[in-house]
Design an enzyme around this catalytic site. Structure first.
Site, PDB file in Angstrom:
ATOM      1  CG  ASP A  73      62.369  52.817  33.241  1.00  0.00           C
ATOM      2  OD1 ASP A  73      62.049  52.213  34.271  1.00  0.00           O
ATOM      3  OD2 ASP A  73      61.569  53.101  32.329  1.00  0.00           O
TER       4      ASP A  73
ATOM      5  CD  GLU B  48      63.097  48.257  35.384  1.00  0.00           C
ATOM      6  OE1 GLU B  48      62.250  48.117  36.266  1.00  0.00           O
ATOM      7  OE2 GLU B  48      62.922  48.979  34.391  1.00  0.00           O
TER       8      GLU B  48
END
Ligand SMILES: *[C@@H]1O[C@H](CO)[C@@H](O)[C@H](O)[C@H]1NC(C)=O
Ligand SMILES: *[C@@H]1O[C@H](CO)[C@@H](O)[C@H](O)[C@H]1NC(C)=O
Ligand SMILES: [Ca+2]
Ligand SMILES: [Ca+2]
Length: 583
Positions: A229, A302
């Protein structure tokens, strides 16, 4: 350089290059290179105990559905212990399961069931920050040196009136200052995201080791990898390079709103060079675990960034990084108004920039972006799935995109996403809120779409679920679900698995692409708008005679098995087709 020239050249001049180009095609692909990754947002997938919140037992009970889809792996958004200020992306114990989602035993049962079904489980790794309600942060506030150094603390700046201000002008991604004062220590801590998400200090080797241990802990349980993330935010500039004082970021000039994240140009808080080295170090941890049990672990990162930056995550030529730096072009580069040429340009981007020995990946939706059916209109749902599942590379599907779920309406009162709440704007919050794409999964026409028996679910179920759900689509001949399943099967054909790729924009509305290997040739045609056209698909080399209809989008009046003359194929408005060369 076109491949055919390269082949010819290498045949004559460089036999080793020649071999390399082909070895790549013939090599047996690993599990992660051929599978579809299906993203599950645990809070919204399936509620097993009627509290209105999805949970691990719910996921376990529906794993067969993934099998039905033809999906071989799932990435679960965070299910770790969390006070839920950012719905699980604020983790208070990286080694435990969040109680609303179940227990470690439930997780182990999920892993066991997944193994039985041969479905790989990928978890979410949230390395940039922890929670302000973690033991680590609480200990830091108490002055425990080890944990104090886990976070980033700075003195405030006093003005002439004795008023204290944050150390720099840095803004949080979720608006307002990225610094929060804590009286207990008399300093500000950095949070690039919500106040409850204090950033970790990656210049502290203890933090680096701790986070590697987090990876080892779950990988040892057989987890098949991690989606990482917000990786671009991992490092901030080193203040030692600025005389010991962190610098302000320059204004971007994009907006006059000083509280907006876009107000500043994030040259000191994003995409710092040290980030890539950390990714390569994590890959080494993956390899260390794989050596023990033989399962290749996969890393997805990401990053919403330029292709040049995105490609750095693959590795630097010497060290390996992520196998799947997410390719977000379908989210960030195109929308409902894009011309076919713009779509082609976007699709070619990752393929153009990626290293020759790496695979592309295709992502059309996730828990942070409006749903495909809402962004492109319901008529393009199957067309976008054709792109995601049939282009060369790895496919990633956000749960619900296989049935064409639409964004739910979530009133200001029901809004829970900090990104929406922090706007303090009951009118325009919708633009920022991510609740609409996180509404409960639509299983059936029953109460709460079969997601939960609760009276109130954590987010309302989207309108229209009575007709838009898995059960209805499973039982209807033409449905997004059945198109998806057919595409998932089709992608195992050698032409899609190993074959080459060529595309063309016929005009502003029609994109076609060809996938082929020695024995098979397929053409995919997508009409992005409502006008009808006749296209000559003999434009593509070796495409002549009749084409057989293999898949149509659900609005199409063509039938599977229909034969079309390649030199004049009528394409109806918003029609998407997969055609096979028959001769
Ligand atoms: C943690 O941060 C959240 C805001 O994200 C705040 O509401 C909460 O009170 C904080 N908790 C503690 C213990 O400071
Ligand atoms: C598409 O174009 C219409 C008409 O110009 C405009 O109102 C709309 O905002 C555009 N949508 C996007 C996503 O750009
Ligand atoms: Ca539950
Ligand atoms: Ca950071």
């Amino acid at each position: 350089m076109p491949l055919f020239i390269m082949r010819t050249l290498s045949f004559i001049l460089l036999p080793t290059l020649f071999l390399f180009a082909f070895a790549n095609n013939d090599r047996e692909l690993e599990w992660w290179e051929t599978t579809i990754f299906y993203q599950i947002y645990p809070r919204s997938f399936m509620d097993s105990d009627g509290d209105g919140i999805g949970d691990l037992k719910g996921i376990t009970s529906r794993l067969e559905y993934l099998k039905e889809l033809g999906v071989g792996a799932t990435w679960l958004s965070p299910m770790f212990k969390s006070p839920m200020y950012d719905f699980g992306y604020d983790i208070s114990d990286f080694y435990d399961v969040h109680d609303e989602y179940g227990t470690m035993e439930d997780f182990d049962n999920l892993m066991a069931k997944a193994k039985e079904l041969d479905i790989k489980i990928v978890l979410d790794f949230v390395p940039n920050h922890g929670s302000n309600e973690s033991v680590w942060f609480e200990e830091a506030l108490k002055g425990h040196d080890k944990y104090y150094d886990y976070f980033i603390w700075e003195d405030g700046v006093e003005d002439e009136n004795g008023v204290l201000h944050p150390p720099t002008n840095w803004n949080s991604v979720f608006r307002k200052s990225a610094w929060e004062y804590r009286e207990e220590v008399g300093k500000y801590y950095l949070h690039q995201f919500v106040i409850g998400q204090p950033d970790f200090n990656y210049r502290n080797p203890d933090v680096v080791e701790e986070m590697k241990n987090v990876l080892r802990f779950w990988l040892d349980k057989g987890v098949a990898g991690f989606r990482v993330d917000a990786i671009a935010h991992l490092f901030e500039v080193n203040k030692e390079d600025f005389g010991g004082k962190l610098p302000d970021e320059p204004l971007s000039g994009w907006t006059d709103d000083p509280e907006s994240y876009d107000y500043l140009n994030h040259i000191y808080t994003k995409d710092q060079e040290e980030t890539y080295d950390m990714v390569y170090q994590w890959r080494e941890v993956f390899e260390e675990i794989s050596k023990k049990d033989g399962l290749t672990r996969v890393m997805m990162t990401e990053i919403y960034a330029s292709p040049q930056i995105t490609m750095k995550y693959f590795g630097d030529g010497e060290r390996e990084g992520a196998q799947m730096p997410f390719n977000f072009v379908l989210i960030s580069d195109i929308n409902i108004n894009s011309t076919a040429a713009e779509v082609k340009y976007a699709l070619d981007k990752f393929l153009t920039f990626k290293p020759i020995d790496k695979l592309a990946n295709w992502v059309a939706g996730n828990h942070d972006n409006n749903r495909v059916a809402t962004r492109f209109g319901p008529k393009l749902v199957d067309g976008i799935n054709m792109i995601v599942l049939l282009l060369p590379g790895i496919a990633v599907t956000y749960m619900g995109e296989e049935i064409g779920m639409v964004d739910g309406y979530v009133s200001w009162e029901d809004t829970v996403d900090p990104s929406g709440c922090n706007t303090d704007d009951p009118i325009n919050y919708v633009i920022s809120s991510r609740d609409p794409e996180r509404t409960p999964f639509q299983w059936s026409s029953e109460k709460n779409a079969g997601f939960s028996v609760a009276d109130k679910t954590w987010l309302p179920v989207a309108d229209g679920y009575e007709t838009l759900n898995v059960e209805v689509q499973r039982n209807s001949e033409k449905s997004h679900l059945n198109v998806y399943k057919t595409l998932a099967r089709l992608r195992t054909e050698p032409a899609f698995r190993y074959g080459r790729y060529e595309s063309v924009a016929y005009n502003s509305d029609i994109l076609a692409f060809k996938r082929w290997n020695e024995d098979e040739t397929y053409i995919v045609v997508i009409n992005f708008r409502d006008d009808c056209y006749t296209v000559d698909l003999t434009y593509f080399e070796h495409v002549v005679g009749n084409l057989e209809v293999v898949v149509t989008n659900i609005q199409s009046t063509k039938e599977v098995g229909d034969l079309l003359e390649a030199n004049k194929v009528d394409i109806a408005g918003s029609e998407s087709l997969v055609l096979k060369v028959t001769q």
